[in-house]
Design a protein around this motif. Sequence first.
Motif, PDB file in Angstrom:
ATOM      1  N   ARG A   1     -44.643 -10.430  44.883  1.00 11.25           N
ATOM      2  CA  ARG A   1     -44.572  -9.084  45.471  1.00 11.25           C
ATOM      3  C   ARG A   1     -44.901  -8.059  44.396  1.00 11.25           C
ATOM      4  NH1 ARG A   1     -38.752  -9.353  48.512  1.00 11.25           N
ATOM      5  NH2 ARG A   1     -39.222 -11.132  49.870  1.00 11.25           N
ATOM      6  N   GLN A   2     -45.255  -6.876  44.832  1.00  8.79           N
ATOM      7  CA  GLN A   2     -45.530  -5.792  43.900  1.00  8.79           C
ATOM      8  C   GLN A   2     -44.275  -5.448  43.105  1.00  8.79           C
ATOM      9  OE1 GLN A   2     -47.149  -2.324  45.780  1.00  8.79           O
ATOM     10  NE2 GLN A   2     -47.824  -1.454  43.852  1.00  8.79           N
ATOM     11  N   ASP A   3     -43.138  -5.520  43.757  1.00  8.86           N
ATOM     12  CA  ASP A   3     -41.829  -5.280  43.159  1.00  8.86           C
ATOM     13  C   ASP A   3     -40.871  -6.209  43.917  1.00  8.86           C
ATOM     14  OD1 ASP A   3     -40.025  -3.344  41.546  1.00  8.86           O
ATOM     15  OD2 ASP A   3     -39.141  -3.304  43.548  1.00  8.86           O
ATOM     16  N   PRO A   4     -39.852  -6.763  43.280  1.00  9.18           N
ATOM     17  CA  PRO A   4     -38.994  -7.720  43.981  1.00  9.18           C
ATOM     18  C   PRO A   4     -38.430  -7.233  45.313  1.00  9.18           C
ATOM     19  CG  PRO A   4     -38.492  -7.736  41.650  1.00  9.18           C
ATOM     20  CD  PRO A   4     -39.458  -6.598  41.877  1.00  9.18           C
ATOM     21  N   ASP A   5     -38.183  -5.940  45.440  1.00 14.42           N
ATOM     22  CA  ASP A   5     -37.588  -5.405  46.665  1.00 14.42           C
ATOM     23  C   ASP A   5     -38.605  -4.728  47.581  1.00 14.42           C
ATOM     24  OD1 ASP A   5     -35.023  -6.227  45.860  1.00 14.42           O
ATOM     25  OD2 ASP A   5     -34.828  -4.455  44.599  1.00 14.42           O
ATOM     26  N   ARG A   6     -39.882  -4.895  47.297  1.00 13.53           N
ATOM     27  CA  ARG A   6     -40.916  -4.217  48.081  1.00 13.53           C
ATOM     28  C   ARG A   6     -41.755  -5.231  48.846  1.00 13.53           C
ATOM     29  NH1 ARG A   6     -45.395  -0.042  45.693  1.00 13.53           N
ATOM     30  NH2 ARG A   6     -46.328   0.479  47.692  1.00 13.53           N
TER      31      ARG A   6
ATOM     32  N   ALA B   1     -43.356 -12.789  40.513  1.00 10.39           N
ATOM     33  CA  ALA B   1     -42.911 -13.906  41.347  1.00 10.39           C
ATOM     34  C   ALA B   1     -41.485 -13.637  41.804  1.00 10.39           C
ATOM     35  CB  ALA B   1     -42.969 -15.210  40.560  1.00 10.39           C
ATOM     36  N   VAL B   2     -41.219 -13.885  43.092  1.00  8.73           N
ATOM     37  CA  VAL B   2     -39.870 -13.662  43.618  1.00  8.73           C
ATOM     38  C   VAL B   2     -39.247 -14.935  44.175  1.00  8.73           C
ATOM     39  CG1 VAL B   2     -40.234 -11.210  44.102  1.00  8.73           C
ATOM     40  CG2 VAL B   2     -40.720 -12.902  45.893  1.00  8.73           C
TER      41      VAL B   2
ATOM     42  N   GLU C   1     -41.650  -5.525  61.081  1.00  8.03           N
ATOM     43  CA  GLU C   1     -41.907  -5.173  59.692  1.00  8.03           C
ATOM     44  C   GLU C   1     -42.802  -6.261  59.105  1.00  8.03           C
ATOM     45  OE1 GLU C   1     -39.602  -4.408  55.452  1.00  8.03           O
ATOM     46  OE2 GLU C   1     -38.443  -4.899  57.230  1.00  8.03           O
ATOM     47  N   TRP C   2     -43.900  -5.862  58.457  1.00  5.48           N
ATOM     48  CA  TRP C   2     -44.812  -6.801  57.840  1.00  5.48           C
ATOM     49  C   TRP C   2     -44.154  -7.328  56.576  1.00  5.48           C
ATOM     50  CZ3 TRP C   2     -49.885  -5.059  55.079  1.00  5.48           C
ATOM     51  CH2 TRP C   2     -50.553  -6.183  54.594  1.00  5.48           C
ATOM     52  N   GLU C   3     -43.863  -8.622  56.539  1.00  8.51           N
ATOM     53  CA  GLU C   3     -43.161  -9.214  55.403  1.00  8.51           C
ATOM     54  C   GLU C   3     -44.088  -9.835  54.378  1.00  8.51           C
ATOM     55  OE1 GLU C   3     -39.606 -12.303  54.391  1.00  8.51           O
ATOM     56  OE2 GLU C   3     -39.446 -10.978  56.095  1.00  8.51           O
TER      57      GLU C   3
END
Length: 117
Positions: free
Chosen positions: A41-46, A30-31, A4-6
């Motif tokens: 990230r685009q979204d914290p969980d993405r 920012a995460v 999976e690309w992280e």
Amino acid sequence: MGLEWEQVIVHAQDPAALGTWWAEALGWVAVYSTADEFEIRQDPDRMPGIDFVRVEERRRTPSRLHLDFRPDDQDAEVTRLLALGARRADVGQGDVPWTVLADPEGNEFCVLQASPT
């Protein structure tokens, strides 16, 4: 597939400043942040994200990897990014339909033409 690309790692002299610039440029969040690392990230969980990691030396050669972005309006996006602090860059591209810019630390990226509809 077992991979999976992280994230993409970007070496930076000031990870927080550069990461904050990219977060604003992309509309990301920012995460993670320490003195030596800043991840957005685009979204914290993405995923994937972009992780800015401190290095002391300045980059001396053109990047061997760069990001391409396809906006809805190339001219408007180039104008917006320049206003945020990007600068035009010449990497020997010649007369092409995309615009090469560099972020505040000199990392090149391309703003492509809008997708044909």
